[in-house]
Design a protein around this motif. Structure first.
Motif, short mmCIF file in Angstrom:
data_model
loop_
_atom_site.label_atom_id
_atom_site.label_comp_id
_atom_site.label_asym_id
_atom_site.label_seq_id
_atom_site.Cartn_x
_atom_site.Cartn_y
_atom_site.Cartn_z
N GLY A 160 0.81 -1.36 0.25
CA GLY A 160 -0.49 0.06 -0.13
C GLY A 160 0.70 1.08 0.22
N ASN A 161 -0.22 2.12 -0.16
CA ASN A 161 0.96 3.78 -0.24
C ASN A 161 1.77 3.88 1.17
OD1 ASN A 161 -1.56 4.48 0.36
ND2 ASN A 161 -1.13 6.32 0.96
N HIS A 162 1.52 3.07 2.15
CA HIS A 162 1.73 3.87 3.37
C HIS A 162 2.95 2.06 3.51
CE1 HIS A 162 -0.97 6.15 5.72
NE2 HIS A 162 -1.57 5.63 5.17
N GLU A 163 2.72 1.74 3.12
CA GLU A 163 4.48 0.79 3.14
C GLU A 163 5.19 1.44 2.27
OE1 GLU A 163 1.87 -1.39 4.79
OE2 GLU A 163 1.29 -1.17 2.55
N SER A 164 4.88 2.29 1.44
CA SER A 164 6.12 2.94 -0.15
C SER A 164 6.82 3.13 0.34
CB SER A 164 4.96 2.96 -0.94
OG SER A 164 4.36 4.41 -0.69
N GLN A 165 6.17 4.06 1.56
CA GLN A 165 7.73 5.13 2.48
C GLN A 165 9.02 4.80 2.85
OE1 GLN A 165 4.89 8.26 5.09
NE2 GLN A 165 4.17 5.57 5.30
N TYR A 166 8.72 3.58 2.45
CA TYR A 166 9.61 2.87 3.26
C TYR A 166 10.57 2.10 2.58
CZ TYR A 166 7.77 4.30 7.74
OH TYR A 166 7.51 4.66 8.93
N LEU A 167 10.02 2.24 0.94
CA LEU A 167 10.82 1.50 -0.56
C LEU A 167 10.91 2.44 -1.67
CD1 LEU A 167 7.93 -1.34 0.52
CD2 LEU A 167 10.39 -1.58 0.63
N GLY A 168 10.93 3.24 -0.92
CA GLY A 168 11.11 4.78 -2.37
C GLY A 168 10.25 5.63 -2.71
N ALA A 169 9.17 5.61 -2.13
CA ALA A 169 7.87 6.57 -2.72
C ALA A 169 8.43 7.88 -1.39
CB ALA A 169 7.05 6.58 -1.77
N GLU A 170 8.15 9.01 -1.43
CA GLU A 170 8.41 10.22 -0.03
C GLU A 170 7.66 9.97 1.46
OE1 GLU A 170 7.98 13.87 -1.60
OE2 GLU A 170 8.62 13.90 -3.20
N MET A 171 8.54 9.95 2.63
CA MET A 171 7.95 9.75 3.34
C MET A 171 6.86 11.19 3.66
SD MET A 171 9.12 7.54 5.23
CE MET A 171 8.79 7.96 6.90
N PHE A 172 5.62 10.48 3.91
CA PHE A 172 4.36 11.49 4.28
C PHE A 172 3.32 11.02 5.62
CE2 PHE A 172 2.76 7.95 2.11
CZ PHE A 172 0.87 7.76 3.49
#
Length: 252
Positions: free
Chosen positions: A68-80
């Motif tokens: 999900g987008n919350h996991e993506s913060q730790y895998l390459g996406a920006e932290m939000f």
């Protein structure tokens, strides 16, 4: 064929997750697909990750974990999200991603012959075109699982699209009919707590709601789009159920 159980966003609510999954996993023919957003907002993100880790170790053939987008913060996406995971929990997500235990998409066929692509937020028309306009849910899932970064980290990509304004509206206004159905979490077109609508009349006319299970079923072209985010919030929904398909086939 198997019983396929699809679980919407968990958001740190480990009690709600364990209550619905422990009983169904007693049947070795059951496959669970969780659509991502395991973490944040709720009381125990670390507990949710530990629970899923045990499932991936002990019941790996029965558990498919999507990002999900919350996991993506730790895998390459920006932290939000303002509260960060502990380092060991962030490392666990990274390990799942590197070992292909964390996927982008899955596909299923129901006993009635419906094919569904399952992602966290859904595949909009624009994202579908960028993916090469796949005509089956299986092909779409396979392509998404190659992790095309230009789609994954995009604000209207399959981890981020909003159900009403991005996903449903795009297909309702598309020149092409939707080639397959979709099942998604991330956002919803209703407010379950207040039993109110959060979408326009055109979508509302095509939608049925299971208020107790916290699912929405929208008819778009000859397909169905099903929302399964129960909106647990900080403390967990007082009543909800996973989406269950009996005698279904896991395609991808």
């Amino acid at each position: 064929m198997a019983k396929i159980v699809i679980i919407g966003d968990v958001g740190g609510c480990v009690t709600q997750l364990s209550q619905v999954t422990v009983p169904v996993l007693e049947d070795p023919e059951t496959v669970v697909i969780q659509v991502g957003d395991l973490i944040d907002r709720g009381p125990d993100s670390a507990g949710v990750l530990a629970f899923v880790q045990r499932r991936l170790e002990d019941s790996s053939r029965q558990w498919i974990q999507l990002i999900g987008n919350h996991e993506s913060q730790y895998l390459g996406a920006e932290m939000f999200w303002p509260q960060r995971l502990a380092d060991e929990d962030a490392a666990l997500l990274d390990a799942w991603w590197l070992r292909d235990r964390l996927r982008v998409a899955a596909a299923v066929r129901t006993a009635e012959g419906e094919e569904f692509l399952i992602t966290h937020a859904g595949l909009t028309v624009d994202a579908w075109r960028k993916l090469g306009e796949p005509v089956t849910a299986t092909t779409a899932a396979d392509l998404l699982n190659t992790r095309p970064e230009e789609l994954l980290w995009h604000e209207r990509g399959p981890l981020w699209a909003e159900a009403g304004t991005d996903l449903y509206d795009s297909w309702l206004h598309a020149a092409e009919p939707a080639p397959f159905g979709q099942i998604h979490g991330h956002s919803t077109i209703v407010d379950f707590r207040r039993r109110a609508w959060l979408c326009g009349e055109r979508i509302r006319q095509r939608t049925a709601v299971d208020w107790a299970a916290r699912h929405t079923f929208s008819r778009i072209s000859a397909t169905r789009f099903i929302g399964v985010d129960p909106k647990h919030g900080r403390y967990g929904a007082p009543q909800w159920l996973p989406l269950v398909f009996h005698d279904a086939t896991l395609l991808a």
